[in-house]
Design a protein around this motif. Sequence first.
Motif, PDB file in Angstrom:
ATOM      1  N   SER A 199       0.826  -1.215   0.000  1.00 19.03           N
ATOM      2  CA  SER A 199       0.000   0.000   0.000  1.00 19.03           C
ATOM      3  C   SER A 199       0.859   1.264   0.000  1.00 19.03           C
ATOM      4  O   SER A 199       0.407   2.340  -0.378  1.00 19.03           O
ATOM      5  N   LEU A 200       2.139   1.141   0.409  1.00 22.86           N
ATOM      6  CA  LEU A 200       3.025   2.307   0.479  1.00 22.86           C
ATOM      7  C   LEU A 200       3.288   2.930  -0.887  1.00 22.86           C
ATOM      8  O   LEU A 200       3.754   4.068  -0.979  1.00 22.86           O
ATOM      9  N   ARG A 245       0.990   3.342  -3.316  1.00 19.32           N
ATOM     10  CA  ARG A 245      -0.217   3.784  -4.011  1.00 19.32           C
ATOM     11  C   ARG A 245      -0.380   5.301  -4.070  1.00 19.32           C
ATOM     12  O   ARG A 245      -1.183   5.818  -4.857  1.00 19.32           O
ATOM     13  N   SER A 246       0.396   6.042  -3.250  1.00 23.60           N
ATOM     14  CA  SER A 246       0.331   7.515  -3.302  1.00 23.60           C
ATOM     15  C   SER A 246       0.776   8.056  -4.658  1.00 23.60           C
ATOM     16  O   SER A 246       0.489   9.199  -5.007  1.00 23.60           O
ATOM     17  N   THR A 247       1.487   7.235  -5.423  1.00 32.53           N
ATOM     18  CA  THR A 247       1.998   7.706  -6.724  1.00 32.53           C
ATOM     19  C   THR A 247       0.931   7.688  -7.819  1.00 32.53           C
ATOM     20  O   THR A 247       1.111   8.323  -8.856  1.00 32.53           O
ATOM     21  N   ALA A 268      -2.268   8.804  -8.225  1.00 32.82           N
ATOM     22  CA  ALA A 268      -2.964  10.037  -8.633  1.00 32.82           C
ATOM     23  C   ALA A 268      -2.032  11.019  -9.358  1.00 32.82           C
ATOM     24  O   ALA A 268      -2.370  11.491 -10.456  1.00 32.82           O
ATOM     25  N   CYS A 309       8.855   8.279 -13.837  1.00 33.37           N
ATOM     26  CA  CYS A 309       7.919   8.035 -12.738  1.00 33.37           C
ATOM     27  C   CYS A 309       7.875   6.538 -12.466  1.00 33.37           C
ATOM     28  O   CYS A 309       8.337   5.737 -13.281  1.00 33.37           O
ATOM     29  N   ASP A 337       6.894  13.042  -6.064  1.00 31.02           N
ATOM     30  CA  ASP A 337       5.607  12.473  -5.641  1.00 31.02           C
ATOM     31  C   ASP A 337       5.132  11.364  -6.588  1.00 31.02           C
ATOM     32  O   ASP A 337       4.147  10.693  -6.304  1.00 31.02           O
ATOM     33  N   CYS A 338       5.814  11.178  -7.690  1.00 32.23           N
ATOM     34  CA  CYS A 338       5.442  10.163  -8.685  1.00 32.23           C
ATOM     35  C   CYS A 338       6.317   8.922  -8.607  1.00 32.23           C
ATOM     36  O   CYS A 338       6.266   8.067  -9.493  1.00 32.23           O
ATOM     37  N   ALA A 364       7.957   6.006  -5.520  1.00 27.15           N
ATOM     38  CA  ALA A 364       7.807   5.592  -4.121  1.00 27.15           C
ATOM     39  C   ALA A 364       8.571   4.304  -3.891  1.00 27.15           C
ATOM     40  O   ALA A 364       8.921   3.579  -4.827  1.00 27.15           O
ATOM     41  N   HIS A 416      13.553   5.703  -0.254  1.00 29.09           N
ATOM     42  CA  HIS A 416      12.976   6.657  -1.209  1.00 29.09           C
ATOM     43  C   HIS A 416      13.742   7.975  -1.124  1.00 29.09           C
ATOM     44  O   HIS A 416      14.198   8.515  -2.136  1.00 29.09           O
ATOM     45  N   HIS A 443       8.653  18.078  -8.679  1.00 26.61           N
ATOM     46  CA  HIS A 443       7.332  17.651  -8.191  1.00 26.61           C
ATOM     47  C   HIS A 443       6.358  17.728  -9.360  1.00 26.61           C
ATOM     48  O   HIS A 443       6.499  18.596 -10.235  1.00 26.61           O
TER      49      HIS A 443
END
Length: 229
Positions: A53-54, A56-58, A60, A164, A191-192, A194, A201, A220
Amino acid sequence: MNSTMDRDQLLSVAAEPYPFEFRPASCALLVIDMQRDFLEPGGFGAALGNDVSLLRSTIAPIGQLLAAWRAAGLMVLHTREGHRADLSDLPPAKRVRGRFKTRIGDAGPMGHILVRGEPGHDIIPELYPVAGEPVIDKPGKGAFWATDLHAILHHRGIRQLVVCGVTTEVCVNTTVREANDRGYDCLVPEDCVASYMPELHRAGLAMIKAQGGIFGWVSHSQRLLQALA
Ligand code: TIU
């Protein structure tokens, strides 16, 4: 930004260690290994003992960059790490590394782990490639080794890459280093990308931008979108 933008104009993005200048026509978006095997439970990332799950922030912010690149008619490529079904291209050293119970090629809930053609090997639905976007299948961590990526970029006049994907210190870092040695400039939007390990990171990004940008630039997604707007 839209398809009427001047793709040959020189743009500048705020970045570290200094602004990244690029012409959109010769700058491709390269999305590394956003595969179910790394981002969903039951795949390769989980078999290595990670909390998937770590990463998945990428999803969006990469989606936003994909939309911008596509709207402007710029080049987009995707990569997938994986192996032939008979595992003939899998180095024995890679298969046994880590002494894990579940290994590459073993059956799992998303099919045989990290094997081409299996559900887990494919790109997550949120970032699925569209027609015309090359998908590079790679057996290693770097996207240039044992692939036709360099030839494809050369034929399209690409000199710069926005890189990315996952993971920052493994496939992203290896690809950025390979690209650097082949003469490409690389920009990594922080941010793209992880990692399963946040400290790696941070270290992976630090290694790219240190020493005057020894391997490339870090920025960013929002700065990049502003530059394209
Ligand atoms: N795509 C990629 O980074 N492959 C990996 O195996 N990464 C890990 O962090 N394990």
